[in-house]
Design an enzyme around this catalytic site. Sequence first.
Site, short mmCIF file in Angstrom:
data_model
loop_
_atom_site.label_atom_id
_atom_site.label_comp_id
_atom_site.label_asym_id
_atom_site.label_seq_id
_atom_site.Cartn_x
_atom_site.Cartn_y
_atom_site.Cartn_z
N SER A 13 -29.76 -17.34 62.86
CA SER A 13 -30.80 -18.36 62.65
C SER A 13 -30.26 -19.74 62.27
CB SER A 13 -31.80 -17.89 61.59
OG SER A 13 -31.24 -17.98 60.30
N TYR A 153 -14.90 -11.26 49.10
CA TYR A 153 -15.03 -11.84 50.45
C TYR A 153 -13.75 -11.61 51.26
CZ TYR A 153 -16.10 -15.45 53.96
OH TYR A 153 -16.34 -16.13 55.13
N LYS A 157 -13.32 -9.38 54.71
CA LYS A 157 -12.88 -9.96 55.99
C LYS A 157 -11.58 -9.30 56.46
CE LYS A 157 -16.27 -12.91 56.54
NZ LYS A 157 -17.22 -12.78 57.66
P1 NAI Z 1 -24.57 -19.18 56.87
O1 NAI Z 1 -24.81 -18.72 55.48
O2 NAI Z 1 -24.94 -20.57 57.26
O3 NAI Z 1 -25.25 -18.16 57.89
C1 NAI Z 1 -25.19 -16.77 57.73
C2 NAI Z 1 -26.42 -16.15 58.35
O4 NAI Z 1 -26.38 -14.73 58.13
C3 NAI Z 1 -27.71 -16.66 57.71
O5 NAI Z 1 -28.64 -17.05 58.70
C4 NAI Z 1 -28.22 -15.46 56.91
O6 NAI Z 1 -29.62 -15.39 56.79
C5 NAI Z 1 -27.65 -14.30 57.73
N1 NAI Z 1 -27.56 -13.07 56.95
C6 NAI Z 1 -27.06 -12.93 55.69
N2 NAI Z 1 -27.17 -11.65 55.30
C7 NAI Z 1 -27.73 -10.97 56.33
C8 NAI Z 1 -28.10 -9.61 56.50
N3 NAI Z 1 -27.92 -8.68 55.54
N4 NAI Z 1 -28.65 -9.24 57.69
C9 NAI Z 1 -28.87 -10.17 58.66
N5 NAI Z 1 -28.55 -11.46 58.54
C10 NAI Z 1 -27.98 -11.86 57.37
O7 NAI Z 1 -23.00 -18.90 57.14
P2 NAI Z 1 -21.98 -19.57 58.20
O8 NAI Z 1 -21.18 -20.58 57.49
O9 NAI Z 1 -22.68 -19.94 59.44
O10 NAI Z 1 -21.01 -18.32 58.46
C11 NAI Z 1 -21.18 -17.40 59.53
C12 NAI Z 1 -20.02 -16.41 59.53
O11 NAI Z 1 -18.79 -17.12 59.60
C13 NAI Z 1 -19.94 -15.58 58.26
O12 NAI Z 1 -19.53 -14.26 58.60
C14 NAI Z 1 -18.88 -16.28 57.44
O13 NAI Z 1 -18.26 -15.40 56.54
C15 NAI Z 1 -17.94 -16.74 58.54
N6 NAI Z 1 -17.08 -17.85 58.14
C16 NAI Z 1 -17.60 -19.07 57.79
C17 NAI Z 1 -16.78 -20.13 57.43
C18 NAI Z 1 -17.30 -21.48 57.04
O14 NAI Z 1 -16.49 -22.35 56.68
N7 NAI Z 1 -18.60 -21.72 57.12
C19 NAI Z 1 -15.31 -19.95 57.43
C20 NAI Z 1 -14.87 -18.65 57.81
C21 NAI Z 1 -15.74 -17.64 58.16
#
Ligand code: NAI
Length: 245
Positions: A13, A153, A157
């Site tokens: 989303s 975390y 990962k």
């Molecule tokens: P975000 O927090 O903006 O988006 C995460 C999404 O996952 C949200 O829409 C949330 O509602 C959904 N979500 C959370 N728990 C859930 C569940 N139990 N079931 C279904 N949906 C669920 O995070 P972002 O930054 O977009 O990160 C996306 C991925 O990338 C994550 O796995 C994060 O660990 C990874 N990541 C992000 C980095 C960053 O700098 N933003 C760096 C390295 C990895």
Amino acid sequence: MLKDKVAVVTGASRGIGKSISLALARQGAKIVAVDITLKGMDELLAEIKALGSEGVAVEGNVTVTADTEKMIDEAVRAFGRVDILVNNAGITRDGLLIRMKDEDWDAVLTVNLKGAFLCTRAASKVMTKQRFGRIINIASVVGQMGNAGQANYCASKAGLMGLTRSNARELAKRNITVNAVAPGFIISDMTEALPEKVRQDMAAQIPLERFGTADDIANAVVFLATDASGYITGQVLAVNGGMYM
Ligand code: NAI
């Protein structure tokens, strides 16, 4: 490039999951956008349509077995198959080790690692029958190098990378590849909120001297979803500006 392919993306989303969904749709894939909240989904589906593809939104929690089965059933009902699964949903509950609560450990491991296992198990039943699949797990550079204050975390990962390799070995004979993308520091709501000095210090650790974008990650996912990467499995593709080599 992905015409007639069907992609299930979790955590779709907003943020990186949204960018991944749009990048796959731009290549022609039909998108099953899964998230624990439907907030933002109307906008995402409209953007997918504007790109000339189709999508459906499914409200689901990746930690609930029945929800993971439902999202795959919905994909099959809407589009007849599941070719691509992107395990992107993830959370953080940061804190120093000695103060980290049991709940914070459990929540992060359950969403980031068990969630990917449950979604993969559900999707691989369909992919096995199809004898085709592309599974892409979104890990993190800190799962490779560690980070103070993120024991839960980083462990989740790093675990996801082990799950990637194990599943790659198990599913290869069915023509299913399983790979991970490990993003570095990515511009997001979280990093935008940091003070300028902190951001500069972080950027100074990156040979390419900038944070990554959600599109940098989405482009790597598209590559791992297409036929161009058909002989690649069990790998972790680092997209981190050279921060960790
Ligand atoms: P975000 O927090 O903006 O988006 C995460 C999404 O996952 C949200 O829409 C949330 O509602 C959904 N979500 C959370 N728990 C859930 C569940 N139990 N079931 C279904 N949906 C669920 O995070 P972002 O930054 O977009 O990160 C996306 C991925 O990338 C994550 O796995 C994060 O660990 C990874 N990541 C992000 C980095 C960053 O700098 N933003 C760096 C390295 C990895």
